[in-house]
Design a protein around this motif. Structure first.
Motif, mmCIF file in Angstrom:
data_model
loop_
_atom_site.group_PDB
_atom_site.id
_atom_site.type_symbol
_atom_site.label_atom_id
_atom_site.label_comp_id
_atom_site.label_asym_id
_atom_site.label_seq_id
_atom_site.Cartn_x
_atom_site.Cartn_y
_atom_site.Cartn_z
ATOM 1 N N ARG A 1 0.809 -1.217 0.000
ATOM 2 C CA ARG A 1 0.000 0.000 0.000
ATOM 3 C C ARG A 1 0.847 1.274 0.000
ATOM 4 O O ARG A 1 0.332 2.362 -0.211
ATOM 5 N N GLN A 2 2.128 1.146 0.285
ATOM 6 C CA GLN A 2 3.018 2.311 0.285
ATOM 7 C C GLN A 2 4.418 1.838 -0.053
ATOM 8 O O GLN A 2 4.753 0.675 0.132
ATOM 9 N N ILE A 3 5.212 2.757 -0.576
ATOM 10 C CA ILE A 3 6.582 2.447 -0.963
ATOM 11 C C ILE A 3 7.463 3.578 -0.441
ATOM 12 O O ILE A 3 7.103 4.747 -0.557
ATOM 13 N N HIS A 4 8.589 3.207 0.129
ATOM 14 C CA HIS A 4 9.546 4.175 0.651
ATOM 15 C C HIS A 4 10.921 3.836 0.097
ATOM 16 O O HIS A 4 11.114 2.761 -0.460
ATOM 17 N N GLY A 5 11.862 4.713 0.285
ATOM 18 C CA GLY A 5 13.201 4.388 -0.185
ATOM 19 C C GLY A 5 14.249 5.339 0.318
ATOM 20 O O GLY A 5 13.954 6.349 0.961
ATOM 21 N N ARG A 6 15.470 4.973 0.027
ATOM 22 C CA ARG A 6 16.632 5.813 0.237
ATOM 23 C C ARG A 6 17.627 5.414 -0.844
ATOM 24 O O ARG A 6 17.379 4.462 -1.593
ATOM 25 N N LYS A 7 18.701 6.119 -0.964
ATOM 26 C CA LYS A 7 19.639 5.883 -2.057
ATOM 27 C C LYS A 7 20.011 4.397 -2.155
ATOM 28 O O LYS A 7 20.478 3.803 -1.191
ATOM 29 N N GLY A 8 19.738 3.813 -3.320
ATOM 30 C CA GLY A 8 20.091 2.421 -3.578
ATOM 31 C C GLY A 8 19.113 1.389 -3.056
ATOM 32 O O GLY A 8 19.316 0.194 -3.252
ATOM 33 N N GLU A 9 18.033 1.827 -2.393
ATOM 34 C CA GLU A 9 17.069 0.878 -1.826
ATOM 35 C C GLU A 9 15.631 1.372 -2.007
ATOM 36 O O GLU A 9 15.367 2.568 -1.927
ATOM 37 N N VAL A 10 14.740 0.411 -2.218
ATOM 38 C CA VAL A 10 13.304 0.675 -2.197
ATOM 39 C C VAL A 10 12.695 -0.274 -1.179
ATOM 40 O O VAL A 10 12.960 -1.481 -1.206
ATOM 41 N N TRP A 11 11.893 0.264 -0.277
ATOM 42 C CA TRP A 11 11.278 -0.510 0.801
ATOM 43 C C TRP A 11 9.786 -0.655 0.516
ATOM 44 O O TRP A 11 9.095 0.333 0.275
ATOM 45 N N THR A 12 9.302 -1.884 0.576
ATOM 46 C CA THR A 12 7.887 -2.141 0.310
ATOM 47 C C THR A 12 7.261 -2.867 1.506
ATOM 48 O O THR A 12 7.381 -4.075 1.635
ATOM 49 N N PRO A 13 6.601 -2.123 2.379
ATOM 50 C CA PRO A 13 5.896 -2.763 3.491
ATOM 51 C C PRO A 13 4.721 -3.582 2.944
ATOM 52 O O PRO A 13 3.884 -3.054 2.219
ATOM 53 N N GLU A 14 4.683 -4.864 3.274
ATOM 54 C CA GLU A 14 3.634 -5.752 2.778
ATOM 55 C C GLU A 14 2.566 -5.922 3.860
ATOM 56 O O GLU A 14 2.731 -6.696 4.788
ATOM 57 N N SER A 15 1.478 -5.194 3.705
ATOM 58 C CA SER A 15 0.417 -5.256 4.718
ATOM 59 C C SER A 15 -0.268 -6.615 4.730
ATOM 60 O O SER A 15 -0.784 -7.036 5.753
ATOM 61 N N GLY A 16 -0.254 -7.316 3.612
ATOM 62 C CA GLY A 16 -0.883 -8.630 3.551
ATOM 63 C C GLY A 16 -0.022 -9.734 4.134
ATOM 64 O O GLY A 16 -0.497 -10.844 4.377
ATOM 65 N N ALA A 17 1.265 -9.457 4.359
ATOM 66 C CA ALA A 17 2.180 -10.477 4.861
ATOM 67 C C ALA A 17 2.862 -10.066 6.165
ATOM 68 O O ALA A 17 3.624 -10.849 6.725
ATOM 69 N N ASP A 18 2.617 -8.828 6.603
ATOM 70 C CA ASP A 18 3.207 -8.319 7.845
ATOM 71 C C ASP A 18 4.727 -8.389 7.821
ATOM 72 O O ASP A 18 5.366 -8.913 8.739
ATOM 73 N N LYS A 19 5.317 -7.880 6.711
ATOM 74 C CA LYS A 19 6.766 -7.828 6.613
ATOM 75 C C LYS A 19 7.160 -6.700 5.666
ATOM 76 O O LYS A 19 6.315 -6.110 4.982
ATOM 77 N N ILE A 20 8.449 -6.393 5.640
ATOM 78 C CA ILE A 20 8.995 -5.377 4.732
ATOM 79 C C ILE A 20 9.990 -6.074 3.802
ATOM 80 O O ILE A 20 10.848 -6.825 4.258
ATOM 81 N N VAL A 21 9.857 -5.799 2.511
ATOM 82 C CA VAL A 21 10.803 -6.302 1.523
ATOM 83 C C VAL A 21 11.637 -5.122 1.049
ATOM 84 O O VAL A 21 11.095 -4.049 0.765
ATOM 85 N N VAL A 22 12.953 -5.308 0.957
ATOM 86 C CA VAL A 22 13.854 -4.267 0.504
ATOM 87 C C VAL A 22 14.465 -4.693 -0.823
ATOM 88 O O VAL A 22 15.035 -5.776 -0.940
ATOM 89 N N TYR A 23 14.320 -3.834 -1.823
ATOM 90 C CA TYR A 23 14.947 -4.046 -3.134
ATOM 91 C C TYR A 23 16.184 -3.168 -3.175
ATOM 92 O O TYR A 23 16.095 -1.957 -2.954
ATOM 93 N N ARG A 24 17.339 -3.767 -3.470
ATOM 94 C CA ARG A 24 18.589 -3.005 -3.587
ATOM 95 C C ARG A 24 19.021 -2.967 -5.045
ATOM 96 O O ARG A 24 18.915 -3.961 -5.749
ATOM 97 N N TYR A 25 19.514 -1.828 -5.469
ATOM 98 C CA TYR A 25 19.919 -1.647 -6.866
ATOM 99 C C TYR A 25 21.110 -0.705 -6.907
ATOM 100 O O TYR A 25 21.440 -0.032 -5.931
ATOM 101 N N ARG A 26 21.728 -0.621 -8.051
ATOM 102 C CA ARG A 26 22.863 0.297 -8.239
ATOM 103 C C ARG A 26 22.496 1.385 -9.200
ATOM 104 O O ARG A 26 21.717 1.298 -10.035
#
Length: 94
Positions: free
Chosen positions: A69-94
């Motif tokens: 339902r929301q997406i956050h990030g900081r340099k090199g990372e995107v954070w996706t809180p999963e409300s349906g799974a009660d966890k946060i997934v972090v995508y790292r990129y260059r």
């Protein structure tokens, strides 16, 4: 199911259809490299769109119904809180 861009200088709209059957985009985030991240609820995937190439990439969570339902990030990372799974997934990129 579209990502859209408005250019105030020209008054022009652009739009890109998200991949998949009847996509439903929910949360949107633009990272520091100007890539657009969007949660897509029909397929339950994260999409990354590159406006320069007009191409989408798709990323699937290990959760069956992440419901991002929301997406956050900081340099090199995107954070996706999963409300349906009660966890946060972090995508790292260059």
């Amino acid at each position: 199911g579209n990502l859209s861009r408005y250019q105030p200088r020209t008054g022009q709209w652009s739009k890109w259809q998200a991949p998949g059957d009847e996509p439903h985009l929910y949360a949107v985030y633009v990272d520091e490299t100007d890539k657009v991240w969007a949660s897509e609820w029909t397929a339950q995937v994260m999409l990354r769109f590159d406006p320069a190439t007009e191409k989408f990439e798709s990323f699937r969570s290990s959760s069956a119904r992440p419901n991002v339902r929301q997406i956050h990030g900081r340099k090199g990372e995107v954070w996706t809180p999963e409300s349906g799974a009660d966890k946060i997934v972090v995508y790292r990129y260059r």
